[in-house]
Design a protein around this motif. Structure first.
Motif, mmCIF file in Angstrom:
data_model
loop_
_atom_site.group_PDB
_atom_site.id
_atom_site.type_symbol
_atom_site.label_atom_id
_atom_site.label_comp_id
_atom_site.label_asym_id
_atom_site.label_seq_id
_atom_site.Cartn_x
_atom_site.Cartn_y
_atom_site.Cartn_z
ATOM 1 N N LYS A 1 0.821 -1.221 0.000
ATOM 2 C CA LYS A 1 0.000 0.000 0.000
ATOM 3 C C LYS A 1 0.851 1.265 0.000
ATOM 4 O O LYS A 1 0.413 2.292 -0.498
ATOM 5 C CB LYS A 1 -0.940 -0.007 1.204
ATOM 6 C CG LYS A 1 -2.156 -0.883 0.985
ATOM 7 C CD LYS A 1 -3.235 -0.633 2.004
ATOM 8 C CE LYS A 1 -4.488 -1.394 1.613
ATOM 9 N NZ LYS A 1 -5.490 -1.411 2.694
ATOM 10 N N THR A 2 2.015 1.194 0.600
ATOM 11 C CA THR A 2 2.886 2.371 0.654
ATOM 12 C C THR A 2 4.216 2.045 -0.029
ATOM 13 O O THR A 2 4.598 0.874 -0.112
ATOM 14 C CB THR A 2 3.124 2.792 2.122
ATOM 15 O OG1 THR A 2 3.446 1.615 2.873
ATOM 16 C CG2 THR A 2 1.882 3.421 2.737
ATOM 17 N N PRO A 3 4.940 3.063 -0.507
ATOM 18 C CA PRO A 3 6.182 2.809 -1.238
ATOM 19 C C PRO A 3 7.217 2.048 -0.396
ATOM 20 O O PRO A 3 7.247 2.181 0.829
ATOM 21 C CB PRO A 3 6.689 4.215 -1.567
ATOM 22 C CG PRO A 3 5.480 5.081 -1.515
ATOM 23 C CD PRO A 3 4.588 4.490 -0.467
ATOM 24 N N THR A 4 8.045 1.252 -1.093
ATOM 25 C CA THR A 4 9.130 0.537 -0.410
ATOM 26 C C THR A 4 10.440 0.802 -1.151
ATOM 27 O O THR A 4 10.436 1.263 -2.298
ATOM 28 C CB THR A 4 8.907 -1.004 -0.418
ATOM 29 O OG1 THR A 4 9.222 -1.500 -1.728
ATOM 30 C CG2 THR A 4 7.503 -1.389 -0.046
ATOM 31 N N ASP B 1 10.079 -5.225 -11.483
ATOM 32 C CA ASP B 1 9.555 -5.306 -12.850
ATOM 33 C C ASP B 1 8.113 -4.824 -12.867
ATOM 34 O O ASP B 1 7.633 -4.322 -13.880
ATOM 35 C CB ASP B 1 9.649 -6.760 -13.332
ATOM 36 C CG ASP B 1 11.094 -7.224 -13.390
ATOM 37 O OD1 ASP B 1 11.775 -6.888 -14.365
ATOM 38 O OD2 ASP B 1 11.570 -7.869 -12.421
ATOM 39 N N LEU B 2 7.421 -5.001 -11.727
ATOM 40 C CA LEU B 2 6.044 -4.523 -11.564
ATOM 41 C C LEU B 2 5.896 -3.976 -10.165
ATOM 42 O O LEU B 2 6.440 -4.560 -9.217
ATOM 43 C CB LEU B 2 5.067 -5.687 -11.682
ATOM 44 C CG LEU B 2 4.710 -6.231 -13.039
ATOM 45 C CD1 LEU B 2 3.779 -7.410 -12.855
ATOM 46 C CD2 LEU B 2 4.058 -5.159 -13.881
ATOM 47 N N CYS B 3 5.130 -2.893 -10.023
ATOM 48 C CA CYS B 3 4.952 -2.328 -8.688
ATOM 49 C C CYS B 3 3.532 -1.805 -8.559
ATOM 50 O O CYS B 3 3.048 -1.091 -9.438
ATOM 51 C CB CYS B 3 5.982 -1.214 -8.496
ATOM 52 S SG CYS B 3 5.844 -0.423 -6.912
ATOM 53 N N SER B 4 2.840 -2.167 -7.451
ATOM 54 C CA SER B 4 1.482 -1.673 -7.232
ATOM 55 C C SER B 4 1.359 -1.165 -5.806
ATOM 56 O O SER B 4 1.763 -1.861 -4.864
ATOM 57 C CB SER B 4 0.489 -2.817 -7.451
ATOM 58 O OG SER B 4 -0.712 -2.546 -6.771
ATOM 59 N N HIS B 5 0.789 0.032 -5.644
ATOM 60 C CA HIS B 5 0.561 0.556 -4.296
ATOM 61 C C HIS B 5 -0.901 0.347 -3.913
ATOM 62 O O HIS B 5 -1.624 1.301 -3.646
ATOM 63 C CB HIS B 5 0.990 2.023 -4.222
ATOM 64 C CG HIS B 5 2.468 2.193 -4.360
ATOM 65 N ND1 HIS B 5 3.057 3.301 -4.896
ATOM 66 C CD2 HIS B 5 3.492 1.354 -4.039
ATOM 67 C CE1 HIS B 5 4.380 3.147 -4.906
ATOM 68 N NE2 HIS B 5 4.662 1.971 -4.385
ATOM 69 N N GLY B 6 -1.312 -0.910 -3.928
ATOM 70 C CA GLY B 6 -2.698 -1.232 -3.579
ATOM 71 C C GLY B 6 -2.736 -2.407 -2.625
ATOM 72 O O GLY B 6 -1.720 -2.787 -2.044
ATOM 73 N N SER B 7 -3.936 -2.960 -2.488
ATOM 74 C CA SER B 7 -4.139 -4.088 -1.576
ATOM 75 C C SER B 7 -3.558 -5.371 -2.181
ATOM 76 O O SER B 7 -3.774 -5.660 -3.368
ATOM 77 C CB SER B 7 -5.635 -4.257 -1.318
ATOM 78 O OG SER B 7 -5.996 -5.617 -1.271
#
Ligand code: NAD
Length: 236
Positions: free
Chosen positions: A210-213, A220-226
């Motif tokens: 949910k929050t940036p890391t 290769d893929l990044c999502s800031h969701g559930s």
């Protein structure tokens, strides 16, 4: 992201999931650093102090008061994310899970190959005679839980200042190195040495948090969701 994750999973043969407390927030267990995490609440001492080996030794009763109230959730049930990961393993897609969680919910969902870097609240043992006790021995106790021999019953969880089990570490690193897709989910990647394990990955990296890391930039893929939503959209 979800469709891309579906494609990445489809192309991969040895998917490994590396997770943290964010996987269990959808089961009602608070994380440490998320929006409703324990680090946003006020306690007499910061949680990482209470959950340290030296605090356990010096203030054992205060440790157990916090532990029973904040770390144990005996009624918690696996979330969508736990169930989907168990399904991916049954389908022969996922080779295993490396988790920082101590809640046992991956196993409750049916996952078989689960490496618990930080131990489990489900296992407890007498510090004197090593007799094993289930979670209820601590959950249903008051004050300091004691064995019949008089020893303190200690949860088999890795406290701050304690080292990780070498066997579990070795197997986790091997699993990650052998993966062709590592999905990192629900972890702030701030607790070491666990967070450093993802650098040993053998293939692609997807991060769902949910929050940036700190790993977002290499992913290769990044999502800031559930993590539950992302896995459901990619697998179901
Ligand atoms: P953390 O609290 O540091 O980070 C959790 C991360 O998950 C946060 O960045 C948050 O934004 C994200 N998050 C929360 N809910 C999410 C969701 N539904 N989907 C996607 N992301 C979500 O936790 P950590 O990185 O695991 O490190 C904390 C340490 O605390 C671990 O060592 C772990 O042992 C312990 N811990 C375990 C539990 C548990 O077993 N359930 C609970 C709290 C803490």
């Amino acid at each position: 992201m979800q469709n891309d994750l579906r494609a990445l999973i489809a192309q991969s043969r040895r998917v490994v999931f590396f997770g943290g407390a964010g996987v269990s927030t959808e089961s009602g267990i608070p994380d440490f650093r998320g929006e409703n995490g324990l680090y946003r609440q006020k306690f007499a001492y910061p949680p990482e102090v209470i959950l340290s080996h030296s605090f356990f030794m010096r203030h054992t009763e205060a440790f157990f008061d916090f532990y029973r109230q904040r770390m144990l959730c005996p009624g918690a049930q696996p979330s969508r994310a736990h169930r989907i990961l168990a399904d991916m393993e049954r389908a022969g897609k996922l080779t295993g899970i490396v988790t920082q969680n101590i809640d046992g919910l991956h196993q409750a969902a049916g996952s078989q190959n689960v490496l618990e870097l930080h131990g489990s609240v489900k296992r407890n043992y007498c510090m004197q005679c090593r007799r094993f006790y289930p979670e209820t021995a601590v959950a249903d106790s008051t004050g300091v839980p004691r064995c019949a021999c008089g020893g303190i019953i200690k949860p088999d969880v890795v406290l701050y200042e304690e080292s990780l089990d070498e066997g579990v570490m070795t197997r986790a690193l091997q699993l990650i190195a052998d993966s062709d897709l590592l999905i990192v989910g629900g972890t702030s990647l701030t607790v070491y040495p666990a967070a450093g394990f993802i650098t040993y990955r053998g293939g692609k990296l997807a991060v769902i948090n949910k929050t940036p890391t700190a790993a977002d930039a290499q992913a290769d893929l990044c999502s800031h969701g559930s993590v539950g939503d992302a896995l459901a959209a990619a697998w179901e």
